[in-house]
Enzyme design. Structure first.
Site, PDB file in Angstrom:
ATOM      1  N   ASP A   1       1.077  -1.213  -0.019  1.00  0.00           N
ATOM      2  CA  ASP A   1      -0.222  -0.028  -0.031  1.00  0.00           C
ATOM      3  C   ASP A   1       0.873   1.258  -0.038  1.00  0.00           C
ATOM      4  OD1 ASP A   1      -2.192   1.557   0.458  1.00  0.00           O
ATOM      5  OD2 ASP A   1      -1.597   1.925   2.451  1.00  0.00           O
TER       6      ASP A   1
ATOM      7  N   ASP B   1      -1.602  -0.793   6.299  1.00  0.00           N
ATOM      8  CA  ASP B   1      -1.775  -0.348   7.572  1.00  0.00           C
ATOM      9  C   ASP B   1      -3.021   0.006   7.719  1.00  0.00           C
ATOM     10  OD1 ASP B   1      -1.567   1.966   5.742  1.00  0.00           O
ATOM     11  OD2 ASP B   1      -0.678   3.214   7.519  1.00  0.00           O
TER      12      ASP B   1
ATOM     13  N   ASP C   1      -6.912  -1.515   3.780  1.00  0.00           N
ATOM     14  CA  ASP C   1      -6.229  -2.443   3.175  1.00  0.00           C
ATOM     15  C   ASP C   1      -6.571  -3.956   3.787  1.00  0.00           C
ATOM     16  OD1 ASP C   1      -4.376  -0.634   1.868  1.00  0.00           O
ATOM     17  OD2 ASP C   1      -3.588  -0.316   4.074  1.00  0.00           O
TER      18      ASP C   1
END
Length: 424
Positions: free
Chosen positions: A165, A363, A367
């Site tokens: 990410d 995080d 996600d």
């Protein structure tokens, strides 16, 4: 609850959904999502979705579905035992019968039969895997890598592609001032001091970044005589008799202020930075660029993963230009930009459909479905509880170098298990 703005203007931090750290302007008619954060205006909105219909509830459901559909990995020791035990039984029977048929007594033949069984009893086989996994997970904990059980440790060594990410994982997730470009004989620190003083009355994160930079350089804020926020454009301020405008290109165009730094502004945008124009008394004074900076360990971590023969991808809700700029800095192979939270898991699925074993590193709440969908989900320790809950591995130090360490740990553990099985 999710809803639609009916009155008022504001900017909303939707990073929990999109991963994008810069807030989104909202006007009447704009959609708002439950659990995102209202930063600086007052709005009235009507609820359109509540309870299990909200975006957040849908994300939670996606996580649960992905967790349910994950097939358990067959343990190597079970497979070996499956072949080993019948073969040993056959050898024991053949050995006992051979001695009996060659004229030895039943007691002697039975002793041979039992001896083969006892000596070949796969106790060592049963211990080969759990012992190594226990040591592997213990070693991981020493390095701040929490592995949630043997399955994750066992599968991590097969990973071929890692999807990171962007915001908060590859980048810091906090906008910072990266460049200050001035016009004529204006001093950089003077421009920053004026801008930071002007932004004191604003609550915009870009303004926050400018104020923080001024604090770092011990620049005292000046008194504001007049302040006006111009939604979606910027701010208008009067300081020490000077008329200041801070904002985007639209604001400068609206006030007929000639932009002499167009080339520099374009270059900053290509580097994934947000240029903020500053004018003093209706004349362009300079540009302050703000960006979400890359973590120091990101580039090194990608290099180490490349050396291990792993393809690295980046996924983000951010626009493609910014994403490409960050990817270039870090050396990433694939960029998946402008991806909505609910589509992150689908992007992971697409990679899996290419026959790849995929790990996802993230995080945020946004996600979580992708972390659960991936063969291995790796959560950053500074992230949300939802992310940590749906991940197989949690990195307590938020250092991307630990991703490579976790994969190396898995490789070493599996090698150890194979050695144990061989000697057993």
């Amino acid at each position: 609850m999710d809803g639609e703005v009916v009155e008022g203007r504001t900017s909303i931090d939707e990073s929990m959904l999109t991963g994008e750290s810069i807030p989104v302007e909202k006007n009447p008619g704009s959609k708002v999502t439950g659990a995102s954060i209202n930063k600086n205006g007052t709005i009235k909105f009507k609820a359109t979705k509540v309870g299990k219909d909200t975006v957040l509830s849908q994300i939670i459901k996606l996580v649960e579905d992905a967790q349910d559909s994950k097939a358990p990995i067959a343990k190597m020791a079970d497979i070996i035992s499956g072949y080993f035990v019948p073969i040993v039984m056959v050898i024991a029977v053949v050995a006992g019968l051979a001695w009996y048929l060659s004229g030895m007594s039943v007691v002697f033949s039975l002793t041979i039969f039992v001896s083969v069984l006892v000596i070949a009893c796969p106790c060592a086989l049963g211990l080969a895997t759990p012992t190594a996994i226990m040591v592997g997970t213990g070693k991981g904990a020493e390095y701040g890598i929490l592995i949630k059980g043997g399955e994750a440790l066992e599968l991590a060594h097969k990973i071929q592609t890692i999807v990171f990410d962007k915001t908060g994982t590859i980048t810091e997730g906090k906008p910072k001032v990266t460049d200050i470009i001035t016009v004529d004989n204006i001093d950089e620190s003077e421009l920053l001091q004026l801008s930071a003083s002007a932004e004191k009355g604003s609550e915009h994160p870009l303004g926050e970044a400018i104020i923080n930079r001024a604090k770092e350089l011990d620049l005292e804020p000046l008194n504001i005589e007049q302040f006006e926020a111009i939604p979606g454009h910027g701010i208008e301020v009067k300081i020490q008799g000077k008329h200041l405008l801070l904002g985007n290109k639209k604001l400068m165009d609206d006030r007929d202020i000639k932009i002499t730094l167009q080339e520099e502004s374009d270059k900053l945008a290509e580097e994934g930075k947000t240029p903020m124009f500053v004018s003093i008394d209706n004349k362009l004074a300079g540009i302050i660029a703000v960006a979400d900076v890359v973590k120091p360990s990101s580039k090194k971590a990608v290099e180490v993963l490349h050396r291990m023969g792993i393809e690295v991808a980046m996924i983000t809700g951010d626009n493609r230009r910014t994403a490409e700029a960050i990817a270039k800095q870090v050396g990433i192979d694939r960029v998946l930009a402008e991806v909505l939270p609910q589509d992150k898991a689908n992007e992971v699925k697409k990679l899996q459909s290419e026959g790849l074993k995929v790990a996802m590193v993230g995080d945020g709440i946004n996600d979580a479905p992708a972390l659960a969908q991936a063969d291995i989900g790796i959560a950053i320790g500074s992230g949300t509880d939802v992310a940590m809950e749906s991940a197989d591995i949690v990195l307590m130090r938020s250092d991307l170098m630990d991703v490579a360490t976790a994969l190396q740990l898995s490789k070493n553990t599996i090698r150890n298990i194979k050695q144990n099985l061989f000697w057993a």
